[in-house]
Design a protein around this motif. Structure first.
Motif, PDB file in Angstrom:
ATOM      1  N   LYS A   1       0.828  -1.213   0.000  1.00 26.41           N
ATOM      2  CA  LYS A   1       0.000   0.000   0.000  1.00 26.41           C
ATOM      3  C   LYS A   1       0.863   1.264   0.000  1.00 26.41           C
ATOM      4  N   THR A   2       1.805   1.344   0.926  1.00 30.86           N
ATOM      5  CA  THR A   2       2.650   2.532   1.024  1.00 30.86           C
ATOM      6  C   THR A   2       3.562   2.664  -0.182  1.00 30.86           C
ATOM      7  N   GLN A   3       4.055   1.540  -0.711  1.00 28.08           N
ATOM      8  CA  GLN A   3       4.903   1.581  -1.912  1.00 28.08           C
ATOM      9  C   GLN A   3       4.151   2.218  -3.077  1.00 28.08           C
ATOM     10  N   ILE A   4       2.892   1.834  -3.260  1.00 30.73           N
ATOM     11  CA  ILE A   4       2.076   2.403  -4.335  1.00 30.73           C
ATOM     12  C   ILE A   4       1.838   3.888  -4.079  1.00 30.73           C
ATOM     13  N   ALA A   5       1.528   4.247  -2.837  1.00 28.86           N
ATOM     14  CA  ALA A   5       1.238   5.640  -2.505  1.00 28.86           C
ATOM     15  C   ALA A   5       2.446   6.531  -2.789  1.00 28.86           C
ATOM     16  N   MET A   6       3.642   6.079  -2.406  1.00 25.76           N
ATOM     17  CA  MET A   6       4.842   6.883  -2.644  1.00 25.76           C
ATOM     18  C   MET A   6       5.140   6.979  -4.133  1.00 25.76           C
ATOM     19  N   GLN A   7       4.954   5.882  -4.862  1.00 24.94           N
ATOM     20  CA  GLN A   7       5.240   5.911  -6.299  1.00 24.94           C
ATOM     21  C   GLN A   7       4.294   6.840  -7.044  1.00 24.94           C
TER      22      GLN A   7
ATOM     23  N   ARG B   1      13.493   5.565   0.106  1.00 27.33           N
ATOM     24  CA  ARG B   1      12.790   4.683  -0.823  1.00 27.33           C
ATOM     25  C   ARG B   1      12.245   5.480  -2.007  1.00 27.33           C
ATOM     26  N   VAL B   2      11.716   6.670  -1.744  1.00 27.14           N
ATOM     27  CA  VAL B   2      11.216   7.515  -2.823  1.00 27.14           C
ATOM     28  C   VAL B   2      12.361   7.919  -3.744  1.00 27.14           C
ATOM     29  N   GLU B   3      13.526   8.186  -3.166  1.00 26.26           N
ATOM     30  CA  GLU B   3      14.689   8.549  -3.984  1.00 26.26           C
ATOM     31  C   GLU B   3      15.084   7.399  -4.906  1.00 26.26           C
ATOM     32  N   ALA B   4      15.026   6.153  -4.405  1.00 28.89           N
ATOM     33  CA  ALA B   4      15.361   4.996  -5.239  1.00 28.89           C
ATOM     34  C   ALA B   4      14.387   4.857  -6.406  1.00 28.89           C
ATOM     35  N   MET B   5      13.091   5.070  -6.139  1.00 27.80           N
ATOM     36  CA  MET B   5      12.106   5.028  -7.222  1.00 27.80           C
ATOM     37  C   MET B   5      12.361   6.141  -8.224  1.00 27.80           C
ATOM     38  N   ALA B   6      12.701   7.341  -7.716  1.00 24.13           N
ATOM     39  CA  ALA B   6      12.949   8.478  -8.597  1.00 24.13           C
ATOM     40  C   ALA B   6      14.159   8.229  -9.491  1.00 24.13           C
ATOM     41  N   LYS B   7      15.205   7.606  -8.962  1.00 26.47           N
ATOM     42  CA  LYS B   7      16.385   7.292  -9.769  1.00 26.47           C
ATOM     43  C   LYS B   7      16.018   6.403 -10.943  1.00 26.47           C
ATOM     44  N   SER B   8      15.143   5.435 -10.710  1.00 29.62           N
ATOM     45  CA  SER B   8      14.712   4.538 -11.786  1.00 29.62           C
ATOM     46  C   SER B   8      13.975   5.303 -12.874  1.00 29.62           C
ATOM     47  N   LEU B   9      13.097   6.216 -12.473  1.00 27.61           N
ATOM     48  CA  LEU B   9      12.336   6.993 -13.458  1.00 27.61           C
ATOM     49  C   LEU B   9      13.250   7.926 -14.242  1.00 27.61           C
ATOM     50  N   VAL B  10      14.190   8.574 -13.559  1.00 27.27           N
ATOM     51  CA  VAL B  10      15.093   9.511 -14.226  1.00 27.27           C
ATOM     52  C   VAL B  10      15.969   8.785 -15.241  1.00 27.27           C
ATOM     53  N   SER B  11      16.412   7.571 -14.892  1.00 30.03           N
ATOM     54  CA  SER B  11      17.306   6.833 -15.789  1.00 30.03           C
ATOM     55  C   SER B  11      16.580   6.215 -16.979  1.00 30.03           C
ATOM     56  N   SER B  12      15.271   6.009 -16.873  1.00 35.32           N
ATOM     57  CA  SER B  12      14.535   5.325 -17.943  1.00 35.32           C
ATOM     58  C   SER B  12      13.647   6.252 -18.766  1.00 35.32           C
TER      59      SER B  12
ATOM     60  N   PRO C   1      11.850  14.935 -14.813  1.00 40.57           N
ATOM     61  CA  PRO C   1      12.604  15.922 -14.018  1.00 40.57           C
ATOM     62  C   PRO C   1      13.691  15.253 -13.189  1.00 40.57           C
ATOM     63  N   SER C   2      14.603  16.040 -12.668  1.00 35.47           N
ATOM     64  CA  SER C   2      15.689  15.503 -11.857  1.00 35.47           C
ATOM     65  C   SER C   2      15.167  14.959 -10.537  1.00 35.47           C
ATOM     66  N   ILE C   3      16.006  14.188  -9.870  1.00 40.59           N
ATOM     67  CA  ILE C   3      15.619  13.594  -8.581  1.00 40.59           C
ATOM     68  C   ILE C   3      15.301  14.695  -7.576  1.00 40.59           C
ATOM     69  N   GLU C   4      16.114  15.737  -7.553  1.00 42.56           N
ATOM     70  CA  GLU C   4      15.884  16.832  -6.608  1.00 42.56           C
ATOM     71  C   GLU C   4      14.540  17.510  -6.863  1.00 42.56           C
ATOM     72  N   VAL C   5      14.216  17.728  -8.135  1.00 43.73           N
ATOM     73  CA  VAL C   5      12.947  18.362  -8.472  1.00 43.73           C
ATOM     74  C   VAL C   5      11.774  17.459  -8.095  1.00 43.73           C
ATOM     75  N   LEU C   6      11.891  16.171  -8.400  1.00 44.77           N
ATOM     76  CA  LEU C   6      10.812  15.234  -8.084  1.00 44.77           C
ATOM     77  C   LEU C   6      10.496  15.223  -6.593  1.00 44.77           C
ATOM     78  N   LEU C   7      11.529  15.152  -5.766  1.00 39.49           N
ATOM     79  CA  LEU C   7      11.306  15.077  -4.324  1.00 39.49           C
ATOM     80  C   LEU C   7      10.886  16.424  -3.735  1.00 39.49           C
ATOM     81  N   SER C   8      11.336  17.527  -4.333  1.00 42.41           N
ATOM     82  CA  SER C   8      10.973  18.842  -3.806  1.00 42.41           C
ATOM     83  C   SER C   8       9.513  19.180  -4.086  1.00 42.41           C
ATOM     84  N   ARG C   9       8.864  18.451  -4.979  1.00 42.85           N
ATOM     85  CA  ARG C   9       7.461  18.694  -5.296  1.00 42.85           C
ATOM     86  C   ARG C   9       6.516  17.820  -4.476  1.00 42.85           C
ATOM     87  N   ILE C  10       7.037  17.104  -3.497  1.00 44.81           N
ATOM     88  CA  ILE C  10       6.204  16.289  -2.607  1.00 44.81           C
ATOM     89  C   ILE C  10       6.190  16.940  -1.234  1.00 44.81           C
ATOM     90  N   PHE C  11       5.013  17.341  -0.777  1.00 44.84           N
ATOM     91  CA  PHE C  11       4.867  17.991   0.527  1.00 44.84           C
ATOM     92  C   PHE C  11       4.332  16.971   1.532  1.00 44.84           C
TER      93      PHE C  11
END
Length: 408
Positions: free
Chosen positions: A133-139, A170-181, A186-196
């Protein structure tokens, strides 16, 4: 008769602080006080006192006759001024087809939901611990930002964490996968900075956070997703001595989230725990039947399944008061692939206006996040925290199944 604490009302933290500091701790303290007297007691403006009493009256069901007459007058004014217009079903279909959705990155699940997580409604993922559940929510907080799905300009997400489950690593690891593929991601920093992230510990802070969300969205118009993980953590064991009060609070939270989704056209995603609901076993029913007349048919088995004793079923927590607020409900469970002995998860659509009831989709949780099981080689999957379960053959394609969410 037990006294009702003001902490159970949807006051903001600042309102509760002012009330407690002035000696107002229970609902009966506000029952007969006027706005002017309350303003004097709290040393605040009469407008703020009026707002507090308005929340108290609405939440306790004690609106005055004057309030009721004002509502009636407003309704009459709407009838006179509003031009009632209809929309054809074809126009609604075309509008729905053109609306963007948030991808789950599992193609079969997106198809079952009619393209993905829709905007303007509440979608719930429920299941036992460890089902994803939480994995899906974070993704989803990352997926909403993918440019290819046109969810908005610089889309953002809100994550209300009631269990302390949000893991930035964990969110950073998912973001790395999206950025590489994905080239345009957006960059990892941008992706995480847009989550409040909002951390709540009690039902009071959860209610206050949800009530203040409309104001937050006005100052952050790019927010396209609001996640509550989980909706039941702060509410399951609250108000155990007052069932009616508990139902009112759950209904009020559901209504508030519905308004947030509709008025701001954002997707609201909630995770929910499951609880055990007792049902009479077949042996009990047969032994209690002493007449020769045929017994009524037993209720059909739920997709959650039954326990080994056959006397209880796993059902989503919070009951019907919450179920009525949910538009899409997906149940998650875990089993093992018999050939690889690796965990595989099943998502079962229990409620959706655009999907077949009990349509089930296999998926996996990898280091990269949620992915479709049918498009990956199970033997090469690196899973997260495998949990021992009894072997069970997973469906290879989307199908109807009736089996437990978990093996607990």
């Amino acid at each position: 008769m037990s006294r009702v604490s003001l902490d159970t009302f949807p006051f903001s933290p600042s309102q509760l602080s002012v009330l407690h500091n002035s000696g107002f701790n229970f609902a009966e303290d506000l029952e007969r006080i006027s706005p002017s007297d309350l303003a004097e007691e709290l040393e605040c403006t009469i407008e703020k006192a009026h707002d507090i009493l308005k929340i108290y009256k609405a939440f306790s069901g004690k609106e005055s006759k004057q309030d009721s007459s004002e509502i009636s007058q407003q309704f009459k004014e709407v009838q006179l001024s509003h031009k009632f217009q209809s929309t054809s079903a074809w126009e609604l279909l075309q509008h729905h087809a053109s609306m963007p959705t948030i991808p789950t990155l599992c193609e079969e699940l997106d198809t079952a939901l009619g393209k993905g997580i829709p905007f303007g409604t509440i979608t719930e993922f429920c299941g036992s611990p460890g089902t994803g559940k939480t994995q899906i929510a974070m993704q989803l907080c990352l997926a909403v930002q993918l440019p290819a799905f046109h969810c908005g300009e610089s889309p953002e997400a809100v994550y209300i964490d009631t269990e302390g489950s949000f893991m930035p690593d964990r969110v950073e690891a998912m973001a790395k996968s999206l950025v590489s593929s994905i080239p345009e991601c957006p960059s990892i920093e941008v992706l995480l900075s847009r989550i409040f992230v909002f951390r709540t510990h009690t039902h009071t802070t959860l209610i206050a956070t949800i009530k203040s969300m409309t104001q937050f969205l006005q100052s952050h118009p790019n927010v396209r997703l609001v996640v509550v993980d989980s909706i039941s953590a702060c509410l399951r064991h609250a108000f155990t001595n007052d069932g009616q009060q508990r139902m009112r609070i759950i209904h009020d939270i559901g209504s508030s989230l519905q308004n947030i989704a509709r008025q701001n056209n954002v997707a609201v995603v909630c995770t929910n725990q499951v609880t055990t609901k007792p049902f009479p076993s077949s042996s009990t029913a047969s032994s209690s039947s002493s007449s020769s007349s045929p017994s009524p048919p037993s209720p059909s088995p739920l997709p959650f399944g039954t326990s080994q004793s056959g006397e209880a079923r796993l059902v989503p927590a919070l009951g019907d008061s919450w179920t009525q607020s949910v538009t899409h409900r997906i149940a998650l469970k875990m089993c093992l692939d018999p050939s690889t002995q690796l965990p595989i998860r099943i998502a079962t659509v229990l409620k959706s206006p655009v999907s077949v009831f009990s349509l089930s989709i296999p998926f996996v949780i990898t280091e990269q996040g949620l992915r479709s099981a049918s498009t990956m080689e199970l033997s090469s999957i690196q899973t997260l925290s495998p949990t021992p379960h009894s072997p069970r053959s997973p469906p290879k394609t989307s199908q109807r199944i009736s089996s437990p969410i978990g093996d607990e």
